[in-house]
Write a protein that holds these residues in place. Structure first.
Motif, PDB file in Angstrom:
ATOM      1  N   LEU A 299       0.794  -1.222   0.000  1.00 24.64           N
ATOM      2  CA  LEU A 299       0.000   0.000   0.000  1.00 24.64           C
ATOM      3  C   LEU A 299       0.828   1.273   0.000  1.00 24.64           C
ATOM      4  N   SER A 300       2.136   1.157   0.102  1.00 24.96           N
ATOM      5  CA  SER A 300       2.960   2.356   0.237  1.00 24.96           C
ATOM      6  C   SER A 300       2.985   3.213  -1.029  1.00 24.96           C
ATOM      7  N   GLY A 301       2.569   2.653  -2.163  1.00 23.35           N
ATOM      8  CA  GLY A 301       2.600   3.417  -3.405  1.00 23.35           C
ATOM      9  C   GLY A 301       1.291   4.084  -3.758  1.00 23.35           C
ATOM     10  N   TRP A 302       0.393   4.253  -2.790  1.00 21.21           N
ATOM     11  CA  TRP A 302      -0.915   4.832  -3.080  1.00 21.21           C
ATOM     12  C   TRP A 302      -0.808   6.252  -3.633  1.00 21.21           C
ATOM     13  N   ALA A 303       0.250   6.989  -3.267  1.00 21.23           N
ATOM     14  CA  ALA A 303       0.356   8.393  -3.674  1.00 21.23           C
ATOM     15  C   ALA A 303       1.117   8.593  -4.979  1.00 21.23           C
ATOM     16  N   VAL A 304       1.651   7.511  -5.562  1.00 22.07           N
ATOM     17  CA  VAL A 304       2.473   7.657  -6.766  1.00 22.07           C
ATOM     18  C   VAL A 304       1.727   8.342  -7.907  1.00 22.07           C
ATOM     19  N   PRO A 305       0.484   7.974  -8.235  1.00 15.67           N
ATOM     20  CA  PRO A 305      -0.187   8.607  -9.391  1.00 15.67           C
ATOM     21  C   PRO A 305      -0.944   9.887  -9.061  1.00 15.67           C
ATOM     22  N   THR A 306      -0.753  10.446  -7.865  1.00 21.33           N
ATOM     23  CA  THR A 306      -1.531  11.637  -7.500  1.00 21.33           C
ATOM     24  C   THR A 306      -0.968  12.922  -8.095  1.00 21.33           C
ATOM     25  N   ALA A 307       0.271  12.886  -8.594  1.00 17.31           N
ATOM     26  CA  ALA A 307       0.933  14.123  -9.020  1.00 17.31           C
ATOM     27  C   ALA A 307       0.743  14.389 -10.509  1.00 17.31           C
ATOM     28  N   THR A 308       0.624  15.661 -10.842  1.00 19.49           N
ATOM     29  CA  THR A 308       0.641  16.121 -12.229  1.00 19.49           C
ATOM     30  C   THR A 308       1.933  16.894 -12.452  1.00 19.49           C
ATOM     31  N   ASP A 309       2.665  16.550 -13.491  1.00 15.76           N
ATOM     32  CA  ASP A 309       3.942  17.208 -13.756  1.00 15.76           C
ATOM     33  C   ASP A 309       3.708  18.425 -14.646  1.00 15.76           C
ATOM     34  N   ALA A 310       3.666  19.600 -14.019  1.00 14.93           N
ATOM     35  CA  ALA A 310       3.402  20.824 -14.773  1.00 14.93           C
ATOM     36  C   ALA A 310       4.468  21.087 -15.822  1.00 14.93           C
ATOM     37  N   ALA A 311       5.702  20.622 -15.580  1.00 12.68           N
ATOM     38  CA  ALA A 311       6.788  20.876 -16.523  1.00 12.68           C
ATOM     39  C   ALA A 311       6.556  20.201 -17.867  1.00 12.68           C
ATOM     40  N   PHE A 312       5.734  19.155 -17.906  1.00 11.42           N
ATOM     41  CA  PHE A 312       5.460  18.453 -19.157  1.00 11.42           C
ATOM     42  C   PHE A 312       4.027  18.663 -19.624  1.00 11.42           C
ATOM     43  N   THR A 313       3.126  19.014 -18.714  1.00 11.02           N
ATOM     44  CA  THR A 313       1.747  19.273 -19.101  1.00 11.02           C
ATOM     45  C   THR A 313       1.626  20.545 -19.934  1.00 11.02           C
ATOM     46  N   VAL A 314       2.287  21.602 -19.492  1.00  8.10           N
ATOM     47  CA  VAL A 314       2.197  22.884 -20.189  1.00  8.10           C
ATOM     48  C   VAL A 314       2.747  22.804 -21.621  1.00  8.10           C
ATOM     49  N   PRO A 315       3.912  22.168 -21.873  1.00 11.97           N
ATOM     50  CA  PRO A 315       4.363  22.049 -23.270  1.00 11.97           C
ATOM     51  C   PRO A 315       3.408  21.263 -24.164  1.00 11.97           C
TER      52      PRO A 315
END
Length: 317
Positions: A59-75
């Motif tokens: 269960l320790s990886g529950w937070a892995v997909p919670t992030a959005t990488d703005a550095a790649f989303t904006v391009p």
């Protein structure tokens, strides 16, 4: 990356001016609502994968997909010339809220106790920047040293120092911010982001086998980013606006495409993966899941947005 977040916050500051796409309270709060939904749904998917797929609970990886990488989303958004300015502002604000949420998760669940003395010292430059913003002062000879001092104190406190860039951008007066945004555009696009991408890779694809595709760390990260993000963001925004006026273009394929693009986790997700999994095999499985989920999100999101806003479409605000 402090420069990147400063440039992003400067753009958002411009969009929050009277008449801007985020000037009204409803439009300004929608990115926050979408970011919350875009964190809860992926976390639930990763939690279920760790509970049901793994032979033993992982269960320790529950937070892995919670992030959005703005550095790649904006391009990615820059590749959609017909995307309205209001939606571009919406997704940039959502990416910042999402990154701030990921930083908070790192501090609360994967980090160590911040150094209270340095954290207390960081309040002085923070309050100084807020005071300058409230007074409408545009003197960079005051705000830049305060931002550097804030970065320094946050770094020693054990808190993500890129927050200093966000504070600087949001506190910068609009007239000065517009000039700075233009000045930062070239170095951020040509130097900061490429270096950031190169330094973020650390996946040995030779170790990826067929069994990886069925592992809990891989499926939790890949499905959380590729499916959880669009489900969470579009669902939260739809619930918040179904009986109220919202951005006229924030519906249907546009909303789904933007939500898919937010599934690009990459750097922040890779960082959480390295802290969540101490077993080398689980670590590699999680990293592969982040890579696959981010690539699928970028590709499918770009396709949906390209169809929703063809190149000959006029960009509106």
């Amino acid at each position: 990356m402090t420069l990147f977040f400063a440039a992003l916050a400067l753009d958002i500051r411009q969009d929050m001016r009277p008449g801007g796409p985020l000037s009204r309270r409803r439009e300004a709060t929608l990115p926050l609502i979408g970011a919350l939904g875009g964190m809860l749904a992926p976390a639930l998917i990763a939690f279920l994968c760790g509970s049901l797929i793994s032979p033993r609970p992982l269960l320790s990886g529950w937070a892995v997909p919670t992030a959005t990488d703005a550095a790649f989303t904006v391009p990615i958004l820059a590749l959609i010339p017909g995307l309205p300015a209001s939606l571009r502002a919406f997704i940039m604000a959502l990416a910042i809220f999402d990154d701030l949420g990921a930083i908070l998760i790192l501090a609360l669940f994967y980090g160590h106790m911040p150094h209270l003395l340095w954290l207390g010292l960081s309040s002085a430059p923070f309050l100084g920047l807020l005071t300058l913003s409230w007074c409408g002062k545009s003197a960079l000879w005051l705000s830049l040293p305060l931002t550097l001092f804030l970065w320094f104190t946050l770094f020693h406190a054990g808190v993500e120092p890129t927050l200093a860039g966000v504070v600087f951008g949001l506190c910068c007066p609009p007239t000065t911010g517009l000039r700075l945004a233009h000045m930062l555009a070239v170095p951020v696009g040509l130097v900061v982001l490429p270096l950031f991408a190169l330094s973020s890779t650390g996946i040995d694809l030779r170790l990826c086998t067929a069994s990886v595709l069925l592992s809990a760390p891989f499926l939790g990260a890949a499905l959380g980013l590729w499916l959880g993000k669009p489900l969470g963001i579009s669902g939260a925004v739809w619930l918040a606006t179904r009986n109220k006026a919202a951005l006229p273009t924030l519906r249907g394929r546009a909303l789904i495409g933007l939500s898919m693009v937010c599934g690009i986790g990459f750097t922040m997700s890779l960082l959480i993966t390295s802290l969540a999994y101490h077993n080398p095999t689980a670590l590699m499985e999680g990293r592969c899941g982040v890579l696959v989920g981010s690539c699928l999100s970028a590709l499918t999101g770009w396709i949906v947005l390209r169809n929703a806003f063809p190149p000959n479409a006029k960009t509106s605000s």
